[in-house]
Design a protein around this motif. Structure first.
Motif, short mmCIF file in Angstrom:
data_model
loop_
_atom_site.label_atom_id
_atom_site.label_comp_id
_atom_site.label_asym_id
_atom_site.label_seq_id
_atom_site.Cartn_x
_atom_site.Cartn_y
_atom_site.Cartn_z
N MET A 1 10.93 4.42 14.97
CA MET A 1 10.72 4.37 13.26
C MET A 1 11.95 3.25 12.68
O MET A 1 12.83 3.09 13.26
CB MET A 1 11.38 5.78 12.62
N LYS A 2 11.33 2.60 11.78
CA LYS A 2 12.06 1.45 11.22
C LYS A 2 13.07 1.88 10.12
O LYS A 2 12.73 2.55 9.41
CB LYS A 2 11.08 0.48 10.73
N PHE A 3 14.10 1.25 10.07
CA PHE A 3 14.93 1.29 8.69
C PHE A 3 15.37 0.12 8.26
O PHE A 3 15.53 -0.98 8.91
CB PHE A 3 16.27 2.07 9.52
N GLY A 4 15.28 0.04 6.91
CA GLY A 4 15.77 -1.31 6.15
C GLY A 4 14.50 -1.97 5.52
O GLY A 4 13.50 -1.38 5.29
N PHE A 5 14.48 -3.31 5.67
CA PHE A 5 13.98 -4.26 5.01
C PHE A 5 12.52 -4.39 5.99
O PHE A 5 12.47 -4.63 7.14
CB PHE A 5 14.67 -5.56 4.99
N ARG A 6 11.29 -4.30 5.05
CA ARG A 6 9.95 -4.58 5.76
C ARG A 6 9.65 -5.84 5.48
O ARG A 6 9.83 -6.43 4.74
CB ARG A 6 8.99 -3.60 5.13
N LYS A 7 9.14 -6.57 6.65
CA LYS A 7 8.56 -7.84 6.61
C LYS A 7 7.31 -7.98 6.02
O LYS A 7 6.46 -7.38 6.69
CB LYS A 7 8.75 -8.61 8.01
N PRO A 8 7.06 -8.70 4.95
CA PRO A 8 5.59 -8.74 4.10
C PRO A 8 4.66 -9.66 5.22
O PRO A 8 5.14 -10.48 5.85
CB PRO A 8 5.92 -9.45 2.88
N SER A 9 3.60 -8.97 5.26
CA SER A 9 2.37 -9.78 6.18
C SER A 9 1.27 -9.87 5.20
O SER A 9 0.62 -8.98 4.97
CB SER A 9 2.18 -8.91 7.24
N LEU A 10 0.90 -11.09 4.92
CA LEU A 10 -0.35 -11.42 4.09
C LEU A 10 -1.60 -10.98 4.63
O LEU A 10 -2.50 -10.46 4.11
CB LEU A 10 -0.38 -12.99 3.82
N ARG A 11 -1.65 -11.21 5.90
CA ARG A 11 -2.78 -11.03 6.72
C ARG A 11 -3.07 -9.43 7.03
O ARG A 11 -4.22 -9.32 6.69
CB ARG A 11 -2.63 -11.61 8.21
N LYS A 12 -2.26 -8.75 7.09
CA LYS A 12 -2.14 -7.43 7.09
C LYS A 12 -2.74 -6.85 5.45
O LYS A 12 -3.20 -5.90 5.35
CB LYS A 12 -0.99 -6.53 7.74
N ARG A 13 -2.06 -7.40 4.70
CA ARG A 13 -2.29 -6.94 3.39
C ARG A 13 -3.80 -7.18 3.05
O ARG A 13 -4.35 -6.17 2.34
CB ARG A 13 -1.46 -7.49 2.43
N VAL A 14 -4.27 -8.31 3.34
CA VAL A 14 -5.77 -8.67 3.12
C VAL A 14 -6.54 -7.73 3.90
O VAL A 14 -7.47 -7.24 3.46
CB VAL A 14 -6.00 -10.21 3.38
N SER A 15 -6.20 -7.65 5.07
CA SER A 15 -7.01 -7.00 6.21
C SER A 15 -7.30 -5.57 5.73
O SER A 15 -8.48 -4.67 5.81
CB SER A 15 -6.96 -7.12 7.46
N ALA A 16 -6.30 -4.65 5.25
CA ALA A 16 -6.26 -3.59 4.63
C ALA A 16 -7.30 -3.34 3.59
O ALA A 16 -7.93 -2.09 3.25
CB ALA A 16 -4.86 -3.02 4.36
N ARG A 17 -7.70 -4.26 2.76
CA ARG A 17 -8.32 -4.20 1.60
C ARG A 17 -9.61 -4.60 1.87
O ARG A 17 -10.62 -4.25 1.16
CB ARG A 17 -7.68 -5.02 0.44
N THR A 18 -10.03 -5.31 2.97
CA THR A 18 -11.23 -5.87 3.26
C THR A 18 -11.73 -5.15 4.49
O THR A 18 -12.81 -5.73 4.98
CB THR A 18 -11.39 -7.23 3.11
N SER A 19 -11.23 -4.22 4.88
CA SER A 19 -11.79 -3.49 6.16
C SER A 19 -13.12 -3.00 6.06
O SER A 19 -13.59 -2.48 5.10
CB SER A 19 -10.84 -2.52 6.85
N ILE A 20 -14.07 -3.00 7.19
CA ILE A 20 -15.39 -2.36 7.11
C ILE A 20 -15.10 -0.95 7.02
O ILE A 20 -15.94 -0.58 6.07
CB ILE A 20 -15.75 -2.76 8.71
N LYS A 21 -14.15 -0.29 7.67
CA LYS A 21 -14.03 1.24 7.55
C LYS A 21 -13.79 1.60 5.98
O LYS A 21 -14.58 2.52 5.62
CB LYS A 21 -12.91 1.52 8.49
N ARG A 22 -12.94 0.68 5.46
CA ARG A 22 -12.67 1.20 3.71
C ARG A 22 -14.10 0.85 3.05
O ARG A 22 -14.13 1.67 2.21
CB ARG A 22 -11.63 0.37 3.28
N GLN A 23 -14.55 0.01 3.37
CA GLN A 23 -15.84 -0.41 2.59
C GLN A 23 -16.98 0.64 2.67
O GLN A 23 -17.53 1.27 1.84
CB GLN A 23 -16.58 -1.73 2.97
N ILE A 24 -17.16 1.42 3.98
CA ILE A 24 -18.23 2.13 4.30
C ILE A 24 -17.62 3.49 3.41
O ILE A 24 -18.47 4.18 2.78
CB ILE A 24 -18.19 2.75 5.76
N ILE A 25 -16.45 3.91 3.55
CA ILE A 25 -15.93 5.30 2.88
C ILE A 25 -15.93 5.04 1.25
O ILE A 25 -16.36 6.07 0.98
CB ILE A 25 -14.44 5.49 3.49
N HIS A 26 -15.49 3.95 0.98
CA HIS A 26 -15.74 3.74 -0.44
C HIS A 26 -16.95 3.95 -1.00
O HIS A 26 -17.05 4.41 -1.98
CB HIS A 26 -15.01 2.31 -0.85
#
Length: 67
Positions: A1-26
């Motif tokens: 488990m991580k404690f403290g500061f999270r390192k932002p990732s633009l790639r992960k942020r975009v892929s979470a919003r545009t994933s195929i699984k998310r589109q199908i469920i939506h």
């Protein structure tokens, strides 16, 4: 488990919003209301709750500074 500061990732942020699984469920209309994640996957819901309480991101810090 991580404690403290999270390192932002633009790639992960975009892929979470545009994933195929998310589109199908939506588009199928099988979405659950907010807060019902514990019904779908209780183990993941507990992990996410603890993770959010033990870490923070840079955007929340900046938001508090300029509030």
């Amino acid at each position: 488990m991580k404690f403290g500061f999270r390192k932002p990732s633009l790639r992960k942020r975009v892929s979470a919003r545009t994933s195929i699984k998310r589109q199908i469920i939506h588009r199928a209309g099988v979405k659950m209301p907010r807060g019902y994640g514990w019904l779908r996957d209780p183990k993941k819901a507990v992990y996410n709750k603890v993770y959010r309480k033990t870490t923070f991101d840079i955007f929340s810090v900046i938001k508090k500074l300029f509030k």
